[in-house]
Structure formats: C-alpha cells, structure tokens
Scaffold this motif. Structure first.
Motif, short mmCIF file in Angstrom:
data_model
loop_
_atom_site.label_atom_id
_atom_site.label_comp_id
_atom_site.label_asym_id
_atom_site.label_seq_id
_atom_site.Cartn_x
_atom_site.Cartn_y
_atom_site.Cartn_z
N ARG A 117 0.92 -1.12 0.21
CA ARG A 117 0.06 0.09 0.10
C ARG A 117 0.90 1.53 -0.22
O ARG A 117 1.84 1.24 0.94
N GLU A 118 0.58 2.20 -0.98
CA GLU A 118 1.48 3.09 -0.87
C GLU A 118 0.24 3.94 -1.36
O GLU A 118 -0.74 4.73 -2.07
N MET A 119 1.03 6.11 -1.54
CA MET A 119 0.18 6.80 -1.93
C MET A 119 0.34 7.34 -3.47
O MET A 119 1.67 7.94 -2.77
N ARG A 120 0.10 8.26 -3.98
CA ARG A 120 0.58 8.61 -5.14
C ARG A 120 -0.24 9.98 -5.65
O ARG A 120 -1.34 9.77 -5.23
N VAL A 121 0.27 10.45 -6.34
CA VAL A 121 0.04 11.72 -6.70
C VAL A 121 -0.01 12.15 -8.10
O VAL A 121 1.23 11.29 -8.81
N VAL A 157 -3.71 9.36 -4.56
CA VAL A 157 -4.29 8.72 -4.99
C VAL A 157 -3.63 7.57 -3.37
O VAL A 157 -2.12 7.55 -3.86
N ALA A 158 -4.40 6.65 -2.95
CA ALA A 158 -4.08 5.68 -2.52
C ALA A 158 -4.12 4.43 -2.81
O ALA A 158 -4.88 3.81 -4.37
N MET A 159 -3.45 3.32 -2.77
CA MET A 159 -2.92 2.23 -4.21
C MET A 159 -2.30 0.92 -3.29
O MET A 159 -1.63 1.20 -1.77
#
Length: 311
Positions: A174-178, A218-220
């Motif tokens: 799980r990670e955050m993207r812009v 965005v949470a991935m």
C-alpha cells in the motif's frame, strides 16, 4: 430601480468590496467564493474569457455598484453556475425586500445572453438567505440537500500536519501517489469519482486531466486504486472538495490518510494557509464523522438550487 448593464473591468474593485461585505452576513451569503478579498479575486479571475464579459451589474444614480451577477459556464457539462445575484440594499429600508427582488430578477434577465443554450443552471447560497430561496422559487430552481462547510484551523491544522500520512498497511504494497501517474490509475480514479459523485460540478475526466488544476492524491494497493482525495490551495485556505474510498476498504483509515496526504501536498506546493475546508452533504454521516475525527468543525451550511437538470 437600479440601472442594469454589462460589467466593465473597472467595476471589479467595487464589486469585490461589496460582495466581501455581503458574504460576511448569513442572510446575504451566496456561494462559497471565500471570505477574504484574495479568495474572491482568485475565484473571479478563473472565469473565462474574463470576469467582465461574464458579469452584469446594477448601479444607482451616482454610478455606485449595488448589484452583480456572474455566470460561469462549463462547456463540457453544458451547465451554468450563477455567482449571485448579489444585491446591496440600504439597511432598514422600508422597501428593502422589494428592491432586492426586483434587482435580482433584473440582473437575471439581463444575464440571459450569457445563459443562451444552457438550460442546466445552478446557484448556491446560505440556508439562511431567504431572499435567495424566494428568487430560486420564482425562477423554477429546486432546492437540493444542504451542504455543510467544515473547517480546520489553528492548533487542529497543525496537529493534522504532524499526523502520519502513509496509507495503513493492512494489505500488500500500500502506498500514496500523486497524479499525474499512469493511464490505468487515471481511469480508475475517474470511474470511482463518477460512481461516488454522479452529476457533480466536476467530471471524472476533468478531475484527472489537470484542466482544473486540482491536486489529486491516490491510495494504492499494488496496482489497485483504493481511494483518492482532491483539492486546491486557495488564497485563504486549503480546499478539499472530493474524498472517495472503495467500499470494501472503508473504515480502515484510508480516508484519513488521504486527507492528511492531500493537505501535506498542498502545503508543500503552495505554502502555508490558515485553514483547511471541506464540503459535506447533509446526511453523509460517514464523511462527517471522518472529518470530525480529524478536528474539522461545521462553519456554515449552504444549499444548492438547480433548474433544467439533465435526466
């Protein structure tokens, strides 16, 4: 009766001054243009092709601006947003209500060419603005559910900035993207947006293509989009307009992580602001609880009026 005419660019300062004064009073508050001169100027500056060409004003015998109505048309949605009518009437005037009604109606009639071919029209006002409610009824606008504007400021905002913003790791990778990121993520965010916010003022395509200058985080989970949050840095605040999380991962902290990450990114790119704000529809208890847990408090309530809504 005031004189009604197209706005000139030289009217801008006068319009900003009296709109700012009216916005401070719930009984005259229209829309959420902001509550500082910078907020109002920034909002009006986004009108295309320029503010004056989208605005009509009312003036008294001395030429003083006493009313204004600006029209913003979204050509993609074929939908018009009314910023106004704003009308300034003398305090305690015995015919104040009649002056307001006649001036508002005259501004709307004079703005008809700006609305040509656009049947879907919307305006937004404070729930306590009774004159606006009556104006909407006269012109066939129907009221929607109220929307609460929740704000976070001072120590609460500083505490949010100190939160751990990483996406809760209850699943793999799980990670955050812009945004911008790859096309598949764009499409997934656009689909989630349309599913969670159908027929809102901003389409999924416009949200992800950068045309509205939103920051979108965005949470991935690997290649899967779990949720997103979007917003802008306005002159007086960070404005968070959309937060959506997939149903099967709600209640796991993803929404709080997205909000925190978004505020961080807005501060990183635009610098500090005194407050953050978010709009939440009345009855959306889950969203309200989410923002309240982060320290947001109800600031004011607005209601949307709409006519000619597409089926």
């Amino acid at each position: 009766m005031y004189d009604i005419r197209p706005a000139a660019q030289d009217d801008l300062d006068a319009v900003l001054a009296f709109v700012l004064r009216l916005q401070a009073d719930d009984a005259h508050h229209i829309g959420y243009l902001g509550e500082t001169l910078g907020d109002l100027a920034a909002e009006l500056a986004e009108f295309e092709p320029d503010w004056a060409s989208c605005t009509v004003v009312a003036t008294d015998d001395s030429g003083r601006v006493c009313g204004a109505l600006s029209i913003e048309v979204d050509t993609e949605l074929n939908r018009a947003f009314l910023h106004g009518p704003f009308v300034d009437v003398p305090v305690n005037h015995p015919a104040g209500s009649r002056i307001w009604d006649q001036t508002a109606d005259a501004l709307y009639v004079r703005a008809a060419p700006l609305l040509d071919g656009v049947a879907d029209r919307e305006l937004l006002g404070h729930t306590g603005h009774r004159r606006l409610a009556a104006f909407a009824e006269r012109h066939g606008f129907a009221a929607a559910r109220p929307c609460g504007i929740h704000v976070l400021e001072g120590d609460g905002l500083r505490e949010l900035m100190l939160r751990e913003a990483s996406c809760p790791r209850t699943g793999p990778a799980r990670e955050m993207r812009v945004l911008p990121t790859d096309r598949a993520v764009h499409e997934a965010v656009a689909v989630l947006h349309e599913r969670c916010f159908p027929k809102t003022y901003l389409s999924g395509r416009s949200l992800v293509d950068g045309s509205r200058k939103h920051t979108v985080v965005v949470a991935m989970d690997g290649g899967r989009v779990l949720g997103y949050a979007s917003g802008k840095a306005e002159p007086g605040e960070f404005y968070l307009d959309f937060v959506a999380v997939e149903p099967d991962v709600r209640g796991q902290g993803v929404g709080a992580a997205l909000i925190t990450e978004l505020v961080w990114k807005l501060a990183e790119s635009a610098g500090a602001r005194p407050q953050a704000a978010a709009a939440i529809l009345a009855g959306n208890r889950s969203s309200r609880r989410l923002f309240e847990r982060l320290g947001f408090r109800l600031h004011l309530e607005l209601v949307s009026y709409r006519v000619g809504k597409a089926a």
